[in-house]
Design a protein around this motif. Structure first.
Motif, PDB file in Angstrom:
ATOM      1  N   HIS A  54      38.075 129.815   3.640  1.00  0.00           N
ATOM      2  CA  HIS A  54      38.700 130.271   4.877  1.00  0.00           C
ATOM      3  C   HIS A  54      37.888 131.483   5.364  1.00  0.00           C
ATOM      4  CE1 HIS A  54      41.640 132.185   7.511  1.00  0.00           C
ATOM      5  NE2 HIS A  54      42.209 130.985   7.602  1.00  0.00           N
ATOM      6  N   PRO A  55      37.732 131.656   6.661  1.00  0.00           N
ATOM      7  CA  PRO A  55      36.944 132.778   7.177  1.00  0.00           C
ATOM      8  C   PRO A  55      37.389 134.147   6.653  1.00  0.00           C
ATOM      9  CG  PRO A  55      37.402 131.252   8.945  1.00  0.00           C
ATOM     10  CD  PRO A  55      38.183 130.779   7.755  1.00  0.00           C
ATOM     11  N   SER A  56      38.677 134.330   6.430  1.00  0.00           N
ATOM     12  CA  SER A  56      39.143 135.624   5.929  1.00  0.00           C
ATOM     13  C   SER A  56      38.689 135.874   4.491  1.00  0.00           C
ATOM     14  CB  SER A  56      40.665 135.726   6.027  1.00  0.00           C
ATOM     15  OG  SER A  56      41.284 134.757   5.210  1.00  0.00           O
ATOM     16  N   ILE A  57      38.492 134.822   3.724  1.00  0.00           N
ATOM     17  CA  ILE A  57      37.979 134.960   2.357  1.00  0.00           C
ATOM     18  C   ILE A  57      36.472 135.120   2.384  1.00  0.00           C
ATOM     19  CG2 ILE A  57      37.722 133.798   0.127  1.00  0.00           C
ATOM     20  CD1 ILE A  57      40.409 132.423   0.735  1.00  0.00           C
ATOM     21  N   ARG A  58      35.801 134.371   3.238  1.00  0.00           N
ATOM     22  CA  ARG A  58      34.349 134.414   3.352  1.00  0.00           C
ATOM     23  C   ARG A  58      33.824 135.768   3.812  1.00  0.00           C
ATOM     24  NH1 ARG A  58      32.392 135.883   7.437  1.00  0.00           N
ATOM     25  NH2 ARG A  58      33.651 134.581   8.750  1.00  0.00           N
ATOM     26  N   SER A  59      34.595 136.491   4.602  1.00  0.00           N
ATOM     27  CA  SER A  59      34.100 137.731   5.199  1.00  0.00           C
ATOM     28  C   SER A  59      33.687 138.772   4.161  1.00  0.00           C
ATOM     29  CB  SER A  59      35.122 138.314   6.162  1.00  0.00           C
ATOM     30  OG  SER A  59      36.274 138.718   5.473  1.00  0.00           O
ATOM     31  N   PHE A  60      34.405 138.878   3.045  1.00  0.00           N
ATOM     32  CA  PHE A  60      34.044 139.887   2.036  1.00  0.00           C
ATOM     33  C   PHE A  60      32.695 139.600   1.382  1.00  0.00           C
ATOM     34  CE2 PHE A  60      33.888 141.407  -2.330  1.00  0.00           C
ATOM     35  CZ  PHE A  60      33.926 142.772  -2.098  1.00  0.00           C
ATOM     36  N   PRO A  61      32.493 138.437   0.758  1.00  0.00           N
ATOM     37  CA  PRO A  61      31.176 138.213   0.143  1.00  0.00           C
ATOM     38  C   PRO A  61      30.046 138.231   1.167  1.00  0.00           C
ATOM     39  CG  PRO A  61      32.525 136.229  -0.031  1.00  0.00           C
ATOM     40  CD  PRO A  61      33.394 137.316   0.504  1.00  0.00           C
ATOM     41  N   SER A  62      30.334 137.770   2.373  1.00  0.00           N
ATOM     42  CA  SER A  62      29.293 137.774   3.392  1.00  0.00           C
ATOM     43  C   SER A  62      28.823 139.192   3.682  1.00  0.00           C
ATOM     44  CB  SER A  62      29.806 137.114   4.667  1.00  0.00           C
ATOM     45  OG  SER A  62      28.793 137.107   5.654  1.00  0.00           O
ATOM     46  N   SER A  63      29.765 140.095   3.870  1.00  0.00           N
ATOM     47  CA  SER A  63      29.377 141.470   4.214  1.00  0.00           C
ATOM     48  C   SER A  63      28.853 142.254   3.013  1.00  0.00           C
ATOM     49  CB  SER A  63      30.555 142.213   4.841  1.00  0.00           C
ATOM     50  OG  SER A  63      31.600 142.370   3.910  1.00  0.00           O
ATOM     51  N   GLN A  64      29.399 142.010   1.822  1.00  0.00           N
ATOM     52  CA  GLN A  64      29.026 142.807   0.657  1.00  0.00           C
ATOM     53  C   GLN A  64      27.762 142.320  -0.056  1.00  0.00           C
ATOM     54  OE1 GLN A  64      30.598 145.745  -0.303  1.00  0.00           O
ATOM     55  NE2 GLN A  64      31.509 145.410   1.700  1.00  0.00           N
ATOM     56  N   PHE A  65      27.491 141.020  -0.012  1.00  0.00           N
ATOM     57  CA  PHE A  65      26.388 140.473  -0.799  1.00  0.00           C
ATOM     58  C   PHE A  65      25.314 139.769   0.026  1.00  0.00           C
ATOM     59  CE2 PHE A  65      30.192 140.316  -3.518  1.00  0.00           C
ATOM     60  CZ  PHE A  65      29.793 141.232  -4.476  1.00  0.00           C
ATOM     61  N   TYR A  66      25.668 139.295   1.200  1.00  0.00           N
ATOM     62  CA  TYR A  66      24.748 138.449   1.963  1.00  0.00           C
ATOM     63  C   TYR A  66      24.410 139.004   3.343  1.00  0.00           C
ATOM     64  CZ  TYR A  66      25.954 135.201  -1.718  1.00  0.00           C
ATOM     65  OH  TYR A  66      26.157 134.625  -2.929  1.00  0.00           O
ATOM     66  N   GLU A  67      24.570 140.314   3.517  1.00  0.00           N
ATOM     67  CA  GLU A  67      24.185 140.996   4.754  1.00  0.00           C
ATOM     68  C   GLU A  67      24.802 140.332   5.993  1.00  0.00           C
ATOM     69  OE1 GLU A  67      19.964 140.893   4.297  1.00  0.00           O
ATOM     70  OE2 GLU A  67      20.055 142.183   2.544  1.00  0.00           O
ATOM     71  N   SER A  68      26.044 139.905   5.866  1.00  0.00           N
ATOM     72  CA  SER A  68      26.821 139.258   6.942  1.00  0.00           C
ATOM     73  C   SER A  68      26.128 138.025   7.521  1.00  0.00           C
ATOM     74  CB  SER A  68      27.127 140.266   8.057  1.00  0.00           C
ATOM     75  OG  SER A  68      27.919 141.314   7.552  1.00  0.00           O
ATOM     76  N   MET A  69      25.403 137.305   6.663  1.00  0.00           N
ATOM     77  CA  MET A  69      24.660 136.128   7.128  1.00  0.00           C
ATOM     78  C   MET A  69      25.399 134.812   6.917  1.00  0.00           C
ATOM     79  SD  MET A  69      20.845 137.362   5.985  1.00  0.00           S
ATOM     80  CE  MET A  69      20.140 135.760   6.228  1.00  0.00           C
ATOM     81  N   LEU A  70      26.524 134.806   6.167  1.00  0.00           N
ATOM     82  CA  LEU A  70      27.261 133.556   5.967  1.00  0.00           C
ATOM     83  C   LEU A  70      27.992 133.170   7.240  1.00  0.00           C
ATOM     84  CD1 LEU A  70      28.855 133.971   2.423  1.00  0.00           C
ATOM     85  CD2 LEU A  70      26.835 132.657   3.068  1.00  0.00           C
ATOM     86  N   GLU A  71      27.966 131.892   7.559  1.00  0.00           N
ATOM     87  CA  GLU A  71      28.621 131.382   8.757  1.00  0.00           C
ATOM     88  C   GLU A  71      29.571 130.254   8.378  1.00  0.00           C
ATOM     89  OE1 GLU A  71      25.500 130.084  11.317  1.00  0.00           O
ATOM     90  OE2 GLU A  71      24.579 132.070  11.417  1.00  0.00           O
ATOM     91  N   ASP A  72      30.677 130.176   9.081  1.00  0.00           N
ATOM     92  CA  ASP A  72      31.645 129.099   8.864  1.00  0.00           C
ATOM     93  C   ASP A  72      31.233 127.880   9.675  1.00  0.00           C
ATOM     94  OD1 ASP A  72      33.358 130.793   7.323  1.00  0.00           O
ATOM     95  OD2 ASP A  72      33.964 131.714   9.206  1.00  0.00           O
ATOM     96  N   ARG A  73      31.327 126.700   9.068  1.00  0.00           N
ATOM     97  CA  ARG A  73      30.955 125.476   9.771  1.00  0.00           C
ATOM     98  C   ARG A  73      32.114 124.519   9.937  1.00  0.00           C
ATOM     99  NH1 ARG A  73      27.835 127.136  12.926  1.00  0.00           N
ATOM    100  NH2 ARG A  73      25.793 127.755  12.208  1.00  0.00           N
ATOM    101  N   VAL A  74      33.279 124.874   9.439  1.00  0.00           N
ATOM    102  CA  VAL A  74      34.461 124.050   9.663  1.00  0.00           C
ATOM    103  C   VAL A  74      35.511 124.954  10.287  1.00  0.00           C
ATOM    104  CG1 VAL A  74      36.259 122.670   8.558  1.00  0.00           C
ATOM    105  CG2 VAL A  74      33.940 122.569   7.699  1.00  0.00           C
ATOM    106  N   SER A  75      36.087 124.521  11.387  1.00  0.00           N
ATOM    107  CA  SER A  75      37.084 125.354  12.049  1.00  0.00           C
ATOM    108  C   SER A  75      38.359 125.428  11.216  1.00  0.00           C
ATOM    109  CB  SER A  75      37.396 124.808  13.435  1.00  0.00           C
ATOM    110  OG  SER A  75      38.049 123.568  13.322  1.00  0.00           O
ATOM    111  N   ILE A  76      39.138 126.446  11.458  1.00  0.00           N
ATOM    112  CA  ILE A  76      40.378 126.637  10.724  1.00  0.00           C
ATOM    113  C   ILE A  76      41.321 125.447  10.912  1.00  0.00           C
ATOM    114  CG2 ILE A  76      42.458 128.075  10.579  1.00  0.00           C
ATOM    115  CD1 ILE A  76      40.673 130.473  11.289  1.00  0.00           C
ATOM    116  N   SER A  77      41.360 124.887  12.094  1.00  0.00           N
ATOM    117  CA  SER A  77      42.258 123.760  12.355  1.00  0.00           C
ATOM    118  C   SER A  77      41.877 122.490  11.592  1.00  0.00           C
ATOM    119  CB  SER A  77      42.294 123.459  13.866  1.00  0.00           C
ATOM    120  OG  SER A  77      41.013 123.080  14.309  1.00  0.00           O
ATOM    121  N   HIS A  78      40.632 122.400  11.122  1.00  0.00           N
ATOM    122  CA  HIS A  78      40.179 121.220  10.375  1.00  0.00           C
ATOM    123  C   HIS A  78      40.268 121.395   8.865  1.00  0.00           C
ATOM    124  CE1 HIS A  78      38.305 120.307  14.299  1.00  0.00           C
ATOM    125  NE2 HIS A  78      38.683 119.090  13.956  1.00  0.00           N
TER     126      HIS A  78
END
Length: 79
Positions: A54-78
């Protein structure tokens, strides 16, 4: 070809009776040792699209470990 992520958590070593070289090898994961070794000619590619979290879970590792480079490819509704 080696596939993996050197930023993932490594093994947890709780056994203190192991021989020192073995413990040392476990304390620094293989992929991290490969990444740190400047003598190796290594090409790496970051896979920055994620489909599982879920984007809210992804945001932490993205910002802390991956320089905010992780992107979501499935929308929340799917999900």
């Amino acid at each position: 070809i080696v596939v993996g992520d050197h930023k993932q958590l490594g093994p947890v070593v709780t056994e203190h009776s192991l021989c020192a070289p073995y413990v040392s090898a476990l304390e620094t994961p293989f992929l991290e040792r490969m990444h740190q070794n400047s003598q190796r000619s290594m090409t790496s590619t970051m896979l920055n699209e994620q489909y599982r979290m879920h984007p809210s879970i992804r945001s932490f590792p993205s910002s802390q470990f991956y320089e905010s480079m992780l992107e979501d490819r499935v929308s929340i509704s799917h999900r």
